[in-house]
Motif scaffolding. Structure first.
Motif, PDB file in Angstrom:
ATOM      1  N   THR A 171      14.687 -30.699  44.768  1.00 45.93           N
ATOM      2  CA  THR A 171      13.554 -31.641  44.796  1.00 45.93           C
ATOM      3  C   THR A 171      13.158 -32.068  43.392  1.00 45.93           C
ATOM      4  O   THR A 171      12.857 -33.249  43.141  1.00 45.93           O
ATOM      5  CB  THR A 171      12.347 -30.981  45.494  1.00 45.93           C
ATOM      6  OG1 THR A 171      12.722 -30.561  46.806  1.00 45.93           O
ATOM      7  CG2 THR A 171      11.179 -31.954  45.595  1.00 45.93           C
ATOM      8  N   TRP A 172      13.166 -31.111  42.450  1.00 44.52           N
ATOM      9  CA  TRP A 172      12.820 -31.412  41.050  1.00 44.52           C
ATOM     10  C   TRP A 172      13.766 -32.474  40.480  1.00 44.52           C
ATOM     11  O   TRP A 172      13.332 -33.409  39.807  1.00 44.52           O
ATOM     12  CB  TRP A 172      12.916 -30.124  40.240  1.00 44.52           C
ATOM     13  CG  TRP A 172      12.481 -30.237  38.800  1.00 44.52           C
ATOM     14  CD1 TRP A 172      13.212 -30.672  37.748  1.00 44.52           C
ATOM     15  CD2 TRP A 172      11.192 -29.889  38.268  1.00 44.52           C
ATOM     16  NE1 TRP A 172      12.500 -30.613  36.585  1.00 44.52           N
ATOM     17  CE2 TRP A 172      11.244 -30.137  36.877  1.00 44.52           C
ATOM     18  CE3 TRP A 172      10.026 -29.388  38.826  1.00 44.52           C
ATOM     19  CZ2 TRP A 172      10.158 -29.895  36.044  1.00 44.52           C
ATOM     20  CZ3 TRP A 172       8.941 -29.145  37.982  1.00 44.52           C
ATOM     21  CH2 TRP A 172       9.004 -29.403  36.622  1.00 44.52           C
ATOM     22  N   LEU A 174      15.709 -34.664  42.228  1.00 47.41           N
ATOM     23  CA  LEU A 174      15.616 -35.928  42.955  1.00 47.41           C
ATOM     24  C   LEU A 174      14.354 -36.711  42.590  1.00 47.41           C
ATOM     25  O   LEU A 174      14.344 -37.948  42.668  1.00 47.41           O
ATOM     26  CB  LEU A 174      15.645 -35.669  44.461  1.00 47.41           C
ATOM     27  CG  LEU A 174      16.959 -35.108  45.020  1.00 47.41           C
ATOM     28  CD1 LEU A 174      16.829 -34.840  46.518  1.00 47.41           C
ATOM     29  CD2 LEU A 174      18.114 -36.070  44.750  1.00 47.41           C
ATOM     30  N   CYS A 175      13.323 -36.002  42.180  1.00 43.13           N
ATOM     31  CA  CYS A 175      12.063 -36.668  41.819  1.00 43.13           C
ATOM     32  C   CYS A 175      12.007 -37.072  40.351  1.00 43.13           C
ATOM     33  O   CYS A 175      10.947 -37.501  39.854  1.00 43.13           O
ATOM     34  CB  CYS A 175      10.878 -35.764  42.151  1.00 43.13           C
ATOM     35  SG  CYS A 175      10.629 -35.503  43.919  1.00 43.13           S
ATOM     36  N   ASN A 176      13.154 -36.915  39.647  1.00 44.83           N
ATOM     37  CA  ASN A 176      13.270 -37.356  38.253  1.00 44.83           C
ATOM     38  C   ASN A 176      12.282 -36.679  37.305  1.00 44.83           C
ATOM     39  O   ASN A 176      11.782 -37.298  36.356  1.00 44.83           O
ATOM     40  CB  ASN A 176      13.113 -38.887  38.155  1.00 44.83           C
ATOM     41  CG  ASN A 176      14.232 -39.618  38.846  1.00 44.83           C
ATOM     42  OD1 ASN A 176      15.398 -39.241  38.757  1.00 44.83           O
ATOM     43  ND2 ASN A 176      13.868 -40.668  39.582  1.00 44.83           N
ATOM     44  N   HIS A 177      12.024 -35.398  37.526  1.00 45.16           N
ATOM     45  CA  HIS A 177      11.202 -34.641  36.585  1.00 45.16           C
ATOM     46  C   HIS A 177      12.029 -34.384  35.317  1.00 45.16           C
ATOM     47  O   HIS A 177      13.260 -34.367  35.353  1.00 45.16           O
ATOM     48  CB  HIS A 177      10.765 -33.316  37.202  1.00 45.16           C
ATOM     49  CG  HIS A 177       9.703 -33.457  38.252  1.00 45.16           C
ATOM     50  ND1 HIS A 177       8.412 -33.850  37.975  1.00 45.16           N
ATOM     51  CD2 HIS A 177       9.749 -33.260  39.596  1.00 45.16           C
ATOM     52  CE1 HIS A 177       7.713 -33.882  39.082  1.00 45.16           C
ATOM     53  NE2 HIS A 177       8.497 -33.529  40.086  1.00 45.16           N
ATOM     54  N   SER A 249      18.724 -24.319  38.718  1.00 43.64           N
ATOM     55  CA  SER A 249      17.317 -24.589  38.981  1.00 43.64           C
ATOM     56  C   SER A 249      16.443 -24.000  37.880  1.00 43.64           C
ATOM     57  O   SER A 249      15.463 -24.609  37.451  1.00 43.64           O
ATOM     58  CB  SER A 249      16.912 -24.003  40.340  1.00 43.64           C
ATOM     59  OG  SER A 249      17.591 -24.646  41.398  1.00 43.64           O
ATOM     60  N   TYR A 276       3.825 -29.104  42.118  1.00 42.63           N
ATOM     61  CA  TYR A 276       3.501 -29.609  43.461  1.00 42.63           C
ATOM     62  C   TYR A 276       2.146 -29.100  43.956  1.00 42.63           C
ATOM     63  O   TYR A 276       1.870 -29.135  45.156  1.00 42.63           O
ATOM     64  CB  TYR A 276       4.599 -29.201  44.446  1.00 42.63           C
ATOM     65  CG  TYR A 276       5.947 -29.781  44.102  1.00 42.63           C
ATOM     66  CD1 TYR A 276       6.181 -31.145  44.217  1.00 42.63           C
ATOM     67  CD2 TYR A 276       6.982 -28.967  43.640  1.00 42.63           C
ATOM     68  CE1 TYR A 276       7.415 -31.684  43.894  1.00 42.63           C
ATOM     69  CE2 TYR A 276       8.220 -29.499  43.312  1.00 42.63           C
ATOM     70  CZ  TYR A 276       8.429 -30.860  43.433  1.00 42.63           C
ATOM     71  OH  TYR A 276       9.654 -31.395  43.107  1.00 42.63           O
TER      72      TYR A 276
END
Length: 469
Positions: A171-172, A174-177, A249, A276
């Protein structure tokens, strides 16, 4: 005996046995220190270390299915003395491993109450000794309680937290963090210009060691000629996949210089959940991981001691180390184990930091394990030539040439890793190089001579001294 053994272990069950024995969240920060190049190193470890161990141990287990594992295999190849030394090394492998795992538990538990304690050496020492002796006491109550603790720990300590880390990592990304590592072709290959760059890779070997334990079930595997190699490749791929995603990760979120070998997993979860707005769940996950790791330690705290007890009852150790309690647990050996672990844990007061103590004990663990593996690979080659008439349900492809190639690669990899283990790592402050190397050499020398000292100290006629032969 071999023909009467029912074959009840399916491909799926064998894969699960391998994963549960090898995959561990606490190893991920070690790999994360190499950032994106950890993928390359993991692949090389699998190819030149994991697969040779898997194939060799599978053939040896089907040829000599008696209880005892490496003790039986090496005894058949090189005699009783070397067989006992191998099981002694395997027992010693776990001795320095306990403080490292317990430091992970203590550091993880600190996140649930007061995070700065994770880097407090006094807190670490007190927690390590308290938890270890508690686990020793619980295991002396019998295998039923020990297995219940282990089962509970596997579910809550590996499967659930591991999937949370991986899913949050995906998720990190894919969300471009922002990422703390470089994702490129250049970054995929590690810098091999300095030996110090390779030292941490020896610690990664422990992430893929231990599959020989499942080989004791070889005689119970359905269609071992097909299912054993399938299970090896499937479990190896899954372990690689899970470990790679978990390590990446951590590397994506934590800068390399800030990765703690003790608390790196919880550092990552804290940042993830904080991003989050879920920080309130950090203590809950920390407690779950700590309980799970304690369950894993509970599994191993009794296993090697019971294996050594089998050799001790043949007269390889003094009578006073053969004692058991009413539950048939190896009381004397477990007390000896506890005393050694207590003294080893004092390294947390001598080293510059908790991470350096963690690495030093991990290095000593790896060195003992590699010595045992070198003996196992050499035994496999000798048995292939001198006891070729012994039937095996599973054989390494290629006959004698295949065994020499497979075991030879495993032996060479283990030997090179053993030599590299004496070089202080670049990313960890271990104090002086002299102390680091001296500690490892002293530990290996003392560990190798202790069996002779123990046996020679026994003055009872009923104790057989195999080292005097």
């Amino acid at each position: 005996m071999t023909e009467r053994t029912p074959r009840v272990i399916s491909l799926f069950l064998l894969v699960m046995i391998n994963i549960s024995a090898i995959c561990s969240i606490r190893n991920w920060p070690l790999a994360a220190a190499y950032e994106f190049s950890s993928l390359f190193l993991m692949f090389m470890v699998c190819l030149f270390f994991f697969l040779p161990i898997a194939f060799v141990s599978a053939e040896l287990a089907t040829g000599w299915p008696e209880s005892g594992g490496v003790f039986v295999w090496i005894k058949e190849a090189f005699g009783h003395q070397m067989g006992f030394l191998s099981i002694w090394y395997l027992w010693l492998t776990n001795i320095p491993w306990y403080p490292t795992l317990l430091s992970f538990i203590a550091g993880t538990a600190a996140f649930a109450f007061y995070p700065p304690l994770a880097n407090d050496k006094t807190y670490m020492l007190v927690m390590i000794l308290t938890l270890f002796w508690l686990a020793t006491f619980l295991n002396l109550k019998g295998m039923k309680l020990s297995s219940q603790i282990s089962t509970f720990g596997v579910i809550f300590g590996t499967i659930i937290p591991g999937m949370i880390i991986i899913l949050l990592g995906i998720t990190w990304l894919l969300c471009n963090h922002p990422l703390q590592m470089e994702l490129s072709r250049r970054a995929f290959f590690p810098d091999l210009s300095s030996l110090n760059q390779l030292v941490l890779a020896t610690g990664m070997l422990t992430s893929f060691a231990g599959i020989e334990m499942s080989a004791v079930h070889a005689q119970e595997v359905i269609n071992p000629q097909k299912n054993y190699p399938r299970a090896i490749f499937l479990s190896g791929a899954l372990i690689f996949f899970i470990s790679a995603l978990g390590s990446l990760s951590i590397a994506m979120v934590i800068p390399t210089e800030k990765i703690s070998f003790v608390s790196g997993v919880l550092d990552t979860i804290t940042l993830f959940l904080g991003a989050y707005k879920l920080s309130a769940f950090v203590p809950l996950i920390a407690i779950a991981i700590a309980i799970g790791a304690f369950g894993q330690m509970s599994t191993w705290i009794i296993g090697p001691s019971r294996g050594l007890l089998a050799a001790a009852k043949e007269g390889d150790l003094p009578i006073y180390l053969q004692g058991t309690n009413k539950k048939e647990m190896p009381l004397a050996l477990m007390l000896l184990q506890g005393i050694i672990v207590t003294f080893l844990s004092l390294v947390f007061l001598l080293m510059p930091s908790v991470s350096s103590s963690f690495w030093l004990l991990t290095s000593l663990t790896t060195q003992f394990y590699l010595l045992m593996y070198m003996m196992m690979f050499a035994a496999a080659i000798r048995l292939k030539f001198y006891k070729a008439d012994v039937p095996r349900s599973f054989v390494v492809p290629g006959g004698k040439v295949g065994m020499c190639l497979c075991a030879g690669i495993g032996f060479f990899t283990s030997f090179c890793a053993f030599l590299l283990g004496f070089i202080p790592p670049k990313h960890v402050d271990v104090g002086s190089d002299f102390f680091y190397t001296g500690f490892l050499l002293s530990g290996i020398l003392l560990g190798s001579l202790t069996p002779k000292l123990l046996v020679y100290s026994a003055q009872m006629p009923s104790t057989k001294n195999v080292f005097s032969k």
